[in-house]
Write a protein that holds these residues in place. Structure first.
Motif, PDB file in Angstrom:
ATOM      1  N   ILE A  77      -6.620   3.384  15.648  1.00 59.36           N
ATOM      2  CA  ILE A  77      -7.369   4.620  15.779  1.00 59.36           C
ATOM      3  C   ILE A  77      -8.847   4.286  15.694  1.00 59.36           C
ATOM      4  CG2 ILE A  77      -7.880   6.850  14.721  1.00 59.36           C
ATOM      5  CD1 ILE A  77      -4.924   7.014  13.978  1.00 59.36           C
ATOM      6  N   VAL A  78      -9.596   4.697  16.714  1.00 62.86           N
ATOM      7  CA  VAL A  78     -11.024   4.409  16.787  1.00 62.86           C
ATOM      8  C   VAL A  78     -11.722   5.758  16.821  1.00 62.86           C
ATOM      9  CG1 VAL A  78     -12.828   3.265  18.130  1.00 62.86           C
ATOM     10  CG2 VAL A  78     -10.492   2.369  18.173  1.00 62.86           C
ATOM     11  N   GLY A  79     -12.384   6.102  15.732  1.00 69.21           N
ATOM     12  CA  GLY A  79     -13.003   7.423  15.656  1.00 69.21           C
ATOM     13  C   GLY A  79     -11.916   8.477  15.788  1.00 69.21           C
ATOM     14  N   ASN A  80     -12.064   9.362  16.763  1.00 67.79           N
ATOM     15  CA  ASN A  80     -11.049  10.391  16.961  1.00 67.79           C
ATOM     16  C   ASN A  80     -10.130  10.051  18.144  1.00 67.79           C
ATOM     17  OD1 ASN A  80      -9.939  12.843  16.018  1.00 67.79           O
ATOM     18  ND2 ASN A  80     -10.827  13.905  17.773  1.00 67.79           N
ATOM     19  N   TRP A  81     -10.031   8.781  18.468  1.00 69.84           N
ATOM     20  CA  TRP A  81      -9.233   8.349  19.618  1.00 69.84           C
ATOM     21  C   TRP A  81      -8.143   7.390  19.180  1.00 69.84           C
ATOM     22  CZ3 TRP A  81     -10.200  10.178  24.581  1.00 69.84           C
ATOM     23  CH2 TRP A  81     -11.352  10.973  24.695  1.00 69.84           C
ATOM     24  N   SER A 129     -11.084  16.115  10.265  1.00 72.89           N
ATOM     25  CA  SER A 129     -10.284  15.793  11.462  1.00 72.89           C
ATOM     26  C   SER A 129     -10.741  14.500  12.129  1.00 72.89           C
ATOM     27  CB  SER A 129     -10.356  16.936  12.470  1.00 72.89           C
ATOM     28  OG  SER A 129     -11.701  17.115  12.880  1.00 72.89           O
ATOM     29  N   GLY A 130     -11.969  14.092  11.895  1.00 75.78           N
ATOM     30  CA  GLY A 130     -12.477  12.862  12.494  1.00 75.78           C
ATOM     31  C   GLY A 130     -13.212  12.025  11.467  1.00 75.78           C
ATOM     32  N   ALA A 131     -13.558  10.803  11.879  1.00 78.61           N
ATOM     33  CA  ALA A 131     -14.208   9.873  10.954  1.00 78.61           C
ATOM     34  C   ALA A 131     -15.719  10.075  10.936  1.00 78.61           C
ATOM     35  CB  ALA A 131     -13.848   8.440  11.339  1.00 78.61           C
ATOM     36  N   ASN A 132     -16.126  11.312  10.674  1.00 78.56           N
ATOM     37  CA  ASN A 132     -17.556  11.589  10.512  1.00 78.56           C
ATOM     38  C   ASN A 132     -17.727  12.900   9.768  1.00 78.56           C
ATOM     39  OD1 ASN A 132     -17.881  13.885  12.563  1.00 78.56           O
ATOM     40  ND2 ASN A 132     -16.896  12.270  13.755  1.00 78.56           N
ATOM     41  N   ALA A 133     -18.901  13.065   9.174  1.00 82.97           N
ATOM     42  CA  ALA A 133     -19.130  14.184   8.246  1.00 82.97           C
ATOM     43  C   ALA A 133     -19.284  15.520   8.965  1.00 82.97           C
ATOM     44  CB  ALA A 133     -20.353  13.894   7.382  1.00 82.97           C
ATOM     45  N   SER A 134     -19.296  15.511  10.307  1.00 77.63           N
ATOM     46  CA  SER A 134     -19.436  16.793  10.994  1.00 77.63           C
ATOM     47  C   SER A 134     -18.106  17.293  11.555  1.00 77.63           C
ATOM     48  CB  SER A 134     -20.494  16.688  12.094  1.00 77.63           C
ATOM     49  OG  SER A 134     -20.202  15.591  12.919  1.00 77.63           O
ATOM     50  N   SER A 135     -17.034  16.529  11.344  1.00 78.14           N
ATOM     51  CA  SER A 135     -15.721  16.964  11.841  1.00 78.14           C
ATOM     52  C   SER A 135     -15.198  18.131  11.014  1.00 78.14           C
ATOM     53  CB  SER A 135     -14.717  15.828  11.752  1.00 78.14           C
ATOM     54  OG  SER A 135     -15.050  14.797  12.632  1.00 78.14           O
TER      55      SER A 135
END
Ligand SMILES: [Zn+2]
Length: 365
Positions: A77-81, A129-135
């Protein structure tokens, strides 16, 4: 690949092209070791079908589509992919349309790579939902909650949560002692500090060819090396763990300031579309570097079935500016179709990582 190619390569290219026919193609096979846990998901919520793309972003070339209900096996899993194996090649699908199945337990009865306990949050730790603070926030976990970390992406841990998956910041997870793979007793690698340098990254794709970018391939191999060295009890220093640009001198600095005992830079080569094989460089005059390069080269050729271009000295920044035995391994040629097919396969990347680790192991033995 390094821009500064030597003329020697041209001579080798001719010799190697004629040798090519003597090497049988790499047998691609997908098999999971007993320790590996598999991650699967089901495509859901798409209108017609889910695009499978060549890269982990919405602007990459579309390689195909998957209808709702398709089961996919997730390699990474790379980021949201999600990276999936698809039609004899690899592709990325958006995790927004994938329901992750509950991970299956490995032989240890555990599903993750290790366990983490939520620590140090003011109220609770957001699961996103994703690997970042804005997800999007999917839920939260109070201090003291223990979770299985399925994998990590940059500073984020992927966890299985409330029948779905989510990412939490690694800054608030402490590793449960004894939950990570225990070092292999007596490995010569135990206690060694080893710097792993996946070449290129971010705005610098490195060599490109046959739908592959060097930066992606070598990062994958580098992460696999990292995992294996960690399992052997080494202290691994990565010059990059995700798709970011890191300058050449900075890479050497990272290894130097960590007092690394050795340094391995991982690359894929490119030349004229016909040259193929593996080669490993050391910095001129470094006897230890030459020894390590020779061992890694030997292991790569043995494990990968690539043409043997040998180990020799090369004047590359990362091996010149590092103050420990340092090598630069060119795994295979990304612009040559049969080498590229190997580089595309996860079995090859895994074998390349194992070969590098075996070379290091022999060096420290
Ligand atoms: Zn390179």
């Amino acid at each position: 690949m390094y821009k500064k190619q030597t003329a020697v390569i041209m001579v080798f290219a001719l010799a190697v092209t004629s040798l090519l026919f003597f090497f049988s193609p790499f047998q691609e096979h997908k098999e999971a070791s007993a320790e590996e846990t598999s991650r699967t998901g089901i495509v859901s919520g798409v209108e017609s079908s889910l695009n499978v793309r060549s890269g982990a972003n919405a602007s990459s070339e579309i390689r195909g589509g998957l209808p709702n209900g398709s089961t996919i096996e997730i390699e990474d899993i790379v980021g949201n992919w999600a990276l999936i194996y698809f039609n004899d090649t690899y592709g990325y699908v958006s995790m927004n349309y994938v329901d992750l199945n509950k991970p299956s337990a490995g032989s240890s009865g555990r599903t993750g790579e290790y366990q983490g306990t939520v620590t140090g949050v003011n109220t609770s730790l957001n699961v996103r939902s994703g690997a970042n603070a804005s997800s999007e926030i999917r839920g939260s976990l109070p201090n003291g909650t223990t979770v299985e970390v399925e994998s990590t992406v940059g500073n984020w841990a992927l966890i299985y949560f409330n029948d779905t998956y989510g990412y939490v910041s690694l800054s608030y997870l402490s590793v449960v002692e004894g939950s990570s793979p225990s070092p292999v007793a007596g490995s010569p690698l135990t206690g060694e500090t080893i710097a792993i340098d996946p070449g290129h990254g971010g705005s610098d794709p490195g060599a490109v060819g046959n739908g592959l970018q060097e930066k992606d391939v070598v990062l994958d191999i580098g992460r696999r090396v990292e995992q294996k060295l960690n399992a052997a009890g080494s202290n691994v220093v990565m010059t990059r763990s995700n798709d970011v640009y890191v300058g050449l001198e900075r890479r050497a600095q990272i290894a130097n300031s960590a007092n690394a005992d050795s340094f391995v830079s991982i690359h894929a080569n490119a030349f004229n579309g016909a040259a193929s094989g593996s080669e490993t460089f050391y910095y001129s005059g470094s006897r230890d570097g030459a020894e390590l390069a020779g061992l890694i080269q030997e292991e790569m050729v043995k494990a990968l079935g690539t043409a043997d271009r040998g180990s020799r000295d090369g004047n590359f920044s990362v091996i010149r500016n590092t103050s420990m035995p340092a090598v630069l391994a060119e795994t295979a040629f990304i612009d040559e179709p049969s080498d590229a097919a190997k580089l595309r396969s996860s079995a090859f990347r895994e074998a390349a990582a194992s070969a590098i680790v075996r070379g290091l192991e022999r060096y420290y033995n």
